[in-house]
Design a protein around this motif. Structure first.
Motif, PDB file in Angstrom:
ATOM      1  N   ILE A   1      43.035 -24.211  38.270  1.00 54.98           N
ATOM      2  CA  ILE A   1      43.861 -23.459  38.513  1.00 54.98           C
ATOM      3  C   ILE A   1      42.818 -21.831  37.845  1.00 54.98           C
ATOM      4  N   THR A   2      42.024 -22.422  36.623  1.00 60.59           N
ATOM      5  CA  THR A   2      41.595 -21.376  35.761  1.00 60.59           C
ATOM      6  C   THR A   2      40.343 -20.927  36.662  1.00 60.59           C
ATOM      7  N   ARG A   3      39.948 -22.005  36.710  1.00 60.09           N
ATOM      8  CA  ARG A   3      38.396 -21.675  38.551  1.00 60.09           C
ATOM      9  C   ARG A   3      38.998 -20.851  39.361  1.00 60.09           C
ATOM     10  N   LYS A   4      40.249 -20.854  39.795  1.00 57.03           N
ATOM     11  CA  LYS A   4      40.637 -20.146  41.228  1.00 57.03           C
ATOM     12  C   LYS A   4      41.091 -18.951  40.413  1.00 57.03           C
ATOM     13  N   ALA A   5      41.627 -18.536  39.359  1.00 54.70           N
ATOM     14  CA  ALA A   5      42.184 -17.125  38.749  1.00 54.70           C
ATOM     15  C   ALA A   5      41.111 -16.422  38.870  1.00 54.70           C
ATOM     16  N   ILE A   6      39.073 -17.285  38.012  1.00 56.39           N
ATOM     17  CA  ILE A   6      38.369 -16.025  38.006  1.00 56.39           C
ATOM     18  C   ILE A   6      37.387 -16.504  39.439  1.00 56.39           C
ATOM     19  N   GLN A   7      37.521 -16.720  40.490  1.00 50.69           N
ATOM     20  CA  GLN A   7      37.263 -16.424  41.521  1.00 50.69           C
ATOM     21  C   GLN A   7      38.234 -15.283  42.131  1.00 50.69           C
ATOM     22  N   ALA A   8      39.576 -15.368  41.921  1.00 43.28           N
ATOM     23  CA  ALA A   8      39.937 -14.794  42.235  1.00 43.28           C
ATOM     24  C   ALA A   8      39.636 -13.121  42.284  1.00 43.28           C
ATOM     25  N   HIS A   9      39.601 -13.175  40.583  1.00 42.05           N
ATOM     26  CA  HIS A   9      39.180 -12.314  39.542  1.00 42.05           C
ATOM     27  C   HIS A   9      37.904 -11.624  40.528  1.00 42.05           C
ATOM     28  N   ARG A  10      36.747 -12.737  40.616  1.00 39.52           N
ATOM     29  CA  ARG A  10      35.429 -11.916  40.839  1.00 39.52           C
ATOM     30  C   ARG A  10      35.672 -11.644  42.376  1.00 39.52           C
ATOM     31  N   LYS A  11      36.215 -11.913  43.382  1.00 40.51           N
ATOM     32  CA  LYS A  11      36.957 -11.553  45.128  1.00 40.51           C
ATOM     33  C   LYS A  11      36.722  -9.990  44.382  1.00 40.51           C
ATOM     34  N   LYS A  12      38.007  -9.439  43.849  1.00 45.00           N
ATOM     35  CA  LYS A  12      39.272  -8.196  43.416  1.00 45.00           C
ATOM     36  C   LYS A  12      37.902  -7.029  42.732  1.00 45.00           C
ATOM     37  N   GLN A  13      37.207  -8.377  41.908  1.00 50.05           N
ATOM     38  CA  GLN A  13      36.295  -7.241  41.889  1.00 50.05           C
ATOM     39  C   GLN A  13      35.608  -6.276  42.610  1.00 50.05           C
ATOM     40  N   GLN A  14      34.486  -7.468  43.666  1.00 49.06           N
ATOM     41  CA  GLN A  14      33.632  -6.976  44.341  1.00 49.06           C
ATOM     42  C   GLN A  14      34.227  -6.288  45.480  1.00 49.06           C
ATOM     43  N   SER A  15      35.445  -6.485  46.063  1.00 51.57           N
ATOM     44  CA  SER A  15      36.140  -5.522  47.024  1.00 51.57           C
ATOM     45  C   SER A  15      36.325  -4.211  46.791  1.00 51.57           C
ATOM     46  N   GLU A  16      36.849  -4.255  45.198  1.00 50.45           N
ATOM     47  CA  GLU A  16      36.790  -2.498  44.859  1.00 50.45           C
ATOM     48  C   GLU A  16      35.555  -2.081  44.521  1.00 50.45           C
ATOM     49  N   LYS A  17      34.081  -3.081  44.188  1.00 53.04           N
ATOM     50  CA  LYS A  17      33.536  -2.649  44.381  1.00 53.04           C
ATOM     51  C   LYS A  17      32.572  -1.914  45.916  1.00 53.04           C
ATOM     52  N   THR A  18      33.049  -2.607  46.139  1.00 52.69           N
ATOM     53  CA  THR A  18      32.202  -2.236  48.004  1.00 52.69           C
ATOM     54  C   THR A  18      33.461  -0.904  48.415  1.00 52.69           C
ATOM     55  N   LYS A  19      34.284  -0.840  47.767  1.00 54.59           N
ATOM     56  CA  LYS A  19      35.564   0.507  48.071  1.00 54.59           C
ATOM     57  C   LYS A  19      34.695   1.922  47.914  1.00 54.59           C
ATOM     58  N   VAL A  20      34.642   1.393  46.591  1.00 56.42           N
ATOM     59  CA  VAL A  20      33.799   2.331  45.363  1.00 56.42           C
ATOM     60  C   VAL A  20      32.550   2.752  46.245  1.00 56.42           C
ATOM     61  N   GLU A  21      32.047   2.177  46.477  1.00 52.59           N
ATOM     62  CA  GLU A  21      30.491   1.914  46.868  1.00 52.59           C
ATOM     63  C   GLU A  21      30.433   3.083  48.264  1.00 52.59           C
ATOM     64  N   GLN A  22      31.456   2.390  49.590  1.00 59.96           N
ATOM     65  CA  GLN A  22      31.530   3.521  50.740  1.00 59.96           C
ATOM     66  C   GLN A  22      32.463   4.358  50.713  1.00 59.96           C
ATOM     67  N   ARG A  23      33.412   4.561  49.626  1.00 55.42           N
ATOM     68  CA  ARG A  23      33.506   6.242  49.363  1.00 55.42           C
ATOM     69  C   ARG A  23      33.173   7.534  48.583  1.00 55.42           C
ATOM     70  N   LYS A  24      31.520   6.567  47.274  1.00 59.23           N
ATOM     71  CA  LYS A  24      30.436   7.098  47.200  1.00 59.23           C
ATOM     72  C   LYS A  24      29.565   7.445  48.600  1.00 59.23           C
ATOM     73  N   ALA A  25      29.477   6.800  49.082  1.00 59.16           N
ATOM     74  CA  ALA A  25      28.575   6.679  51.063  1.00 59.16           C
ATOM     75  C   ALA A  25      29.091   8.202  51.472  1.00 59.16           C
ATOM     76  N   THR A  26      30.285   8.098  51.301  1.00 61.92           N
ATOM     77  CA  THR A  26      31.075   9.000  52.691  1.00 61.92           C
ATOM     78  C   THR A  26      31.433  10.302  52.065  1.00 61.92           C
ATOM     79  N   ASN A  27      31.242  10.268  50.385  1.00 60.37           N
ATOM     80  CA  ASN A  27      31.591  11.689  50.209  1.00 60.37           C
ATOM     81  C   ASN A  27      29.870  12.144  49.686  1.00 60.37           C
ATOM     82  N   LYS A  28      29.022  11.078  49.877  1.00 54.21           N
ATOM     83  CA  LYS A  28      27.626  11.804  49.560  1.00 54.21           C
ATOM     84  C   LYS A  28      27.314  12.398  51.448  1.00 54.21           C
TER      85      LYS A  28
END
Length: 218
Positions: free
Chosen positions: A87-114
């Motif tokens: 359950i801990t490994r699953k929570a950490i993996q979900a957290h990292r997946k969310k971080q990556q998703s957020e990072k992708t969204k931020v990068e996409q928004r930065k690219a659009t803004n630029k």
């Protein structure tokens, strides 16, 4: 028991938490998010500046899959990621997946803004400051909403990392000379920023639900 021994014990526990956290590749911010607490609290524990309750120690031990007395025992081996409870490994993996998703969204928004010629975060925040946005105390979340009107409040959780970066940006560089960093308002955990006013020594909050009078005058 002397104060020195108490501090030494707290510092030893803090170091133990640091070892467990680093062994599975978690930053203080990661672990704080998984424990639903603040990074500062985790930092304070690791520096021996906080006094975690037995309940907190047990909760951390359960997270790492050890008994609480094993968690505080410096001779007990620190588990690797693969040795953590499922359950801990699953929570950490979900957290990292969310971080990556957020990072992708931020990068996409930065690219659009630029591509659209929209300035970067620091320039946008400076523009907010110059517009008078920070004449009363504002949180990083409020600044993010102002800069991203198209993002719904329901989706704000997907931008936690970006909001945190706004907090960091407002806490450093030229902003240090332009803004005062205030403690969280009663009942909240978000720090606030307000335009510096040499005539104001302390910004005092009124009752919950009222305006921050001192900050409004800044």
């Amino acid at each position: 028991m002397s104060i020195d021994k108490i501090f030494t014990g707290k510092l030893a526990f803090g170091n133990r938490l640091y070892q467990f956290r680093k062994a599975v590749g978690l930053t203080q911010r990661d672990f704080a998010a998984l424990m639903d607490t603040s990074q500062k609290y985790i930092s304070d524990i690791e520096k021996g500046e906080s006094n975690p309750s037995l309940e907190t120690i047990i909760r951390y031990a359960v997270f790492f899959g050890v008994e609480y007395f094993e968690f505080v025992n410096p001779k007990y081996p620190v588990p690797t990621f693969d040795q953590l409870p499922f359950i801990t490994r699953k929570a950490i993996q979900a957290h990292r997946k969310k971080q990556q998703s957020e990072k992708t969204k931020v990068e996409q928004r930065k690219a659009t803004n630029k591509a659209e010629g929209i300035p970067g975060r620091a320039k946008q925040l400076h523009a907010l400051l110059e517009s008078g946005f920070f004449k009363r105390s504002r949180t990083a979340k409020e600044a993010f909403i102002k800069l991203n009107p198209g993002v719904s409040k329901q989706d704000l959780g997907d931008y936690a990392e970006e909001i945190t970066r706004i907090t960091i940006t407002l806490s450093q560089g030229k902003f240090l000379k332009l803004l005062d960093k205030l403690e969280p308002a009663p009942g909240t955990t978000a720090v606030r920023f307000v335009t510096k006013d040499p005539s104001v020594i302390n910004y005092v909050d009124g009752p919950v639900g009222t305006k921050d009078i001192a900050a409004d005058e800044g």
